[in-house]
Motif scaffolding. Structure first.
Motif, PDB file in Angstrom:
ATOM      1  N   MET A 128       0.840  -1.194   0.000  1.00  0.00           N
ATOM      2  CA  MET A 128       0.000   0.000   0.000  1.00  0.00           C
ATOM      3  C   MET A 128       0.880   1.252   0.000  1.00  0.00           C
ATOM      4  SD  MET A 128      -3.141   0.938   2.615  1.00  0.00           S
ATOM      5  CE  MET A 128      -3.802  -0.720   2.406  1.00  0.00           C
ATOM      6  N   ALA A 129       0.378   2.317  -0.616  1.00  0.00           N
ATOM      7  CA  ALA A 129       1.141   3.559  -0.625  1.00  0.00           C
ATOM      8  C   ALA A 129       1.292   4.087   0.797  1.00  0.00           C
ATOM      9  CB  ALA A 129       0.435   4.597  -1.493  1.00  0.00           C
ATOM     10  N   THR A 130       2.487   4.576   1.126  1.00  0.00           N
ATOM     11  CA  THR A 130       2.752   5.111   2.461  1.00  0.00           C
ATOM     12  C   THR A 130       3.225   6.557   2.363  1.00  0.00           C
ATOM     13  OG1 THR A 130       5.082   4.430   2.487  1.00  0.00           O
ATOM     14  CG2 THR A 130       3.443   2.821   3.275  1.00  0.00           C
ATOM     15  N   GLY A 131       3.051   7.280   3.454  1.00  0.00           N
ATOM     16  CA  GLY A 131       3.510   8.659   3.478  1.00  0.00           C
ATOM     17  C   GLY A 131       4.987   8.797   3.182  1.00  0.00           C
ATOM     18  N   PRO A 132       5.861   8.086   3.915  1.00  0.00           N
ATOM     19  CA  PRO A 132       7.302   8.228   3.662  1.00  0.00           C
ATOM     20  C   PRO A 132       7.711   7.899   2.229  1.00  0.00           C
ATOM     21  CG  PRO A 132       6.936   7.161   5.775  1.00  0.00           C
ATOM     22  CD  PRO A 132       5.592   7.253   5.112  1.00  0.00           C
ATOM     23  N   ALA A 133       7.146   6.831   1.674  1.00  0.00           N
ATOM     24  CA  ALA A 133       7.549   6.427   0.326  1.00  0.00           C
ATOM     25  C   ALA A 133       7.092   7.433  -0.721  1.00  0.00           C
ATOM     26  CB  ALA A 133       6.999   5.039   0.001  1.00  0.00           C
ATOM     27  N   THR A 134       5.878   7.975  -0.570  1.00  0.00           N
ATOM     28  CA  THR A 134       5.410   8.955  -1.555  1.00  0.00           C
ATOM     29  C   THR A 134       6.151  10.285  -1.415  1.00  0.00           C
ATOM     30  OG1 THR A 134       3.557   9.607  -0.114  1.00  0.00           O
ATOM     31  CG2 THR A 134       3.132   7.898  -1.778  1.00  0.00           C
ATOM     32  N   TRP A 135       6.551  10.640  -0.185  1.00  0.00           N
ATOM     33  CA  TRP A 135       7.383  11.838  -0.020  1.00  0.00           C
ATOM     34  C   TRP A 135       8.758  11.636  -0.657  1.00  0.00           C
ATOM     35  CZ3 TRP A 135       6.629  16.773   1.581  1.00  0.00           C
ATOM     36  CH2 TRP A 135       5.396  17.066   2.176  1.00  0.00           C
ATOM     37  N   ASP A 136       9.323  10.450  -0.510  1.00  0.00           N
ATOM     38  CA  ASP A 136      10.604  10.167  -1.155  1.00  0.00           C
ATOM     39  C   ASP A 136      10.468  10.240  -2.673  1.00  0.00           C
ATOM     40  OD1 ASP A 136      11.844   9.784   1.277  1.00  0.00           O
ATOM     41  OD2 ASP A 136      11.778   7.581   1.199  1.00  0.00           O
ATOM     42  N   TYR A 137       9.341   9.744  -3.186  1.00  0.00           N
ATOM     43  CA  TYR A 137       9.097   9.798  -4.634  1.00  0.00           C
ATOM     44  C   TYR A 137       9.009  11.256  -5.080  1.00  0.00           C
ATOM     45  CZ  TYR A 137       6.841   8.796  -9.130  1.00  0.00           C
ATOM     46  OH  TYR A 137       6.534   8.716 -10.472  1.00  0.00           O
ATOM     47  N   ARG A 138       8.281  12.049  -4.328  1.00  0.00           N
ATOM     48  CA  ARG A 138       8.171  13.467  -4.646  1.00  0.00           C
ATOM     49  C   ARG A 138       9.540  14.130  -4.633  1.00  0.00           C
ATOM     50  NH1 ARG A 138       9.827  18.249  -1.722  1.00  0.00           N
ATOM     51  NH2 ARG A 138       8.489  19.988  -2.406  1.00  0.00           N
ATOM     52  N   ASN A 139      10.349  13.845  -3.626  1.00  0.00           N
ATOM     53  CA  ASN A 139      11.661  14.475  -3.509  1.00  0.00           C
ATOM     54  C   ASN A 139      12.573  14.108  -4.673  1.00  0.00           C
ATOM     55  OD1 ASN A 139      10.887  15.669  -1.118  1.00  0.00           O
ATOM     56  ND2 ASN A 139      11.812  14.096   0.178  1.00  0.00           N
ATOM     57  N   ALA A 140      12.372  12.920  -5.250  1.00  0.00           N
ATOM     58  CA  ALA A 140      13.193  12.483  -6.374  1.00  0.00           C
ATOM     59  C   ALA A 140      12.795  13.142  -7.686  1.00  0.00           C
ATOM     60  CB  ALA A 140      13.105  10.961  -6.522  1.00  0.00           C
ATOM     61  N   HIS A 141      11.576  13.710  -7.740  1.00  0.00           N
ATOM     62  CA  HIS A 141      11.074  14.208  -9.023  1.00  0.00           C
ATOM     63  C   HIS A 141      10.649  15.670  -9.031  1.00  0.00           C
ATOM     64  CE1 HIS A 141      10.888  10.258 -11.044  1.00  0.00           C
ATOM     65  NE2 HIS A 141      10.470   9.775  -9.898  1.00  0.00           N
TER      66      HIS A 141
END
Length: 362
Positions: A1-14
């Motif tokens: 499932m999507a998680t806060g930390p992982a989606t923030w990391d994705y955002r930070n990468a892009h």
């Protein structure tokens, strides 16, 4: 499932590649303001291959919203998302995956006799009570939706689905009263609250075509405030604490702007449009038909186009949809990496501000 930390990391990468507010809040995480839809196309291997390539390109390019439904392309769209997620280098928990249940799906291909297929596979087996089946193709009864959720989990090859929609409940109005539809939704919401508590889905919502954007006297109208009230009642009955009802999906584009312009939903402070009600209620909004299933790629009103950023008509159309108040992500069907590249580039531009967006309707 999507998680806060992982989606923030994705955002930070892009995020350095995009304009402001490309990534928007969804719960404790972030999702892209452009999502990849999987509705269009024949149920064929060739289209499957195109979607898989497009999904991989989108995930690598900064788009982390994938939208589908079990009936899209005879369950093939769900299955190709599952394969793409498995093949992608992007972590599963950085991606919001949404699907829907309501329309009776075929399996892999269209049968020669659809009516016979539905009868033999769903009615005769007891999966669908004939009284709950509308137009021979639509059911939102709790037991049926739970069966569809289970099938979607298998198709997507996921342990959990981030966002599960009840699909076009207004279809039930063809044969039932509004009160009966609200009652059926509440019963199904109880089951979805239970599945959310069990960790099988993150949140749930309602995906519509007409229901929330038409006037109150329209035959397909459903009250968004009433649907929210029924979700709260379902959470209370299920004993899950706060409701897991999180999102709505509805069409929104330059040619279909009713979700912004039609004040159809009564509140203590007056009637509001679906978009404004959702924004005030803290609901996430995902727009479908964001480029009118390709029609706006060919023509956009000149006075509107002049106010929108983008090098192409498609990019300007996307920027209109994602500029509307309360919109979390605008969905666009993409089964070609070249289309992904063009569409993602639209998000390099800042969305319209509130005054500029309002000016489009002057």
């Amino acid at each position: 499932m999507a998680t806060g930390p992982a989606t923030w990391d994705y955002r930070n990468a892009h995020h350095d590649s995009f304009g402001r507010t490309h990534y928007r809040r969804y719960g404790d995480g972030l999702v892209s303001s452009l999502g990849l839809g999987t509705y269009l196309g024949e149920p064929s291997d060739a289209v499957d291959d195109g979607y898989e390539d497009a999904i991989l390109a989108a995930l690598e390019s900064g788009c982390n919203v994938l939208d589908t439904a079990i009936n899209y392309r005879c369950q093939r769209s769900e299955r190709v998302i599952g394969r793409a997620l498995e093949a992608s280098d992007v972590d599963r928990d950085a991606v919001l995956v949404a699907t829907k249940g309501g329309f009776v799906p075929f399996d892999g291909e269209r049968p020669d006799d659809p009516g016979r297929y539905v009868k033999e596979e769903y009615v005769d087996t007891g999966l669908v009570d004939r009284e709950d089946l509308v137009m021979g193709s639509h059911c939102i009864a709790p037991e049926y939706i739970e069966d569809q959720l289970e099938r979607s989990l298998v198709n997507l090859d996921l342990e959990a689905i981030d966002l599960y929609y009840v699909h076009n409940p207004e279809t039930q109005l063809r044969e039932n009263t509004r009160e009966e539809v609200y009652d059926q939704l509440e019963e199904t919401f109880v089951r979805l609250e239970e599945r959310a508590a069990a960790g099988d889905i993150g949140h749930y919502g309602v995906a519509t075509w007409d229901a929330f954007r038409v006037p109150q006297d329209h035959p397909s109208y459903l009250s968004l405030p009433t649907v929210v009230e029924r979700a709260r009642a379902a959470a209370k009955e299920a004993g899950t604490g706060g409701t897991h009802f999180r999102a709505i999906q509805l069409p929104f584009n330059v040619a279909m702007a009713d979700a912004f312009t039609v004040d159809a939903h009564d509140t203590p402070t007056g009637a509001k449009s679906a978009l404004w009600f959702a924004a005030d209620a803290g609901l996430n909004v995902f727009t479908s038909a964001s480029i009118a299933q390709g029609d706006l790629a060919r023509e956009l009103p000149e006075d509107v186009a002049a106010r929108l950023n983008g090098e192409t008509t498609v990019q300007r159309s996307i920027n209109f949809a994602r500029s509307a108040p309360g919109v979390t992500s605008s969905l666009v069907g993409m089964s070609d990496p070249a289309h992904v590249a063009e569409n993602v580039t639209a998000c390099e531009y800042d969305p319209l501000g509130a005054e500029a967006f309002d000016a489009v309707f002057e």
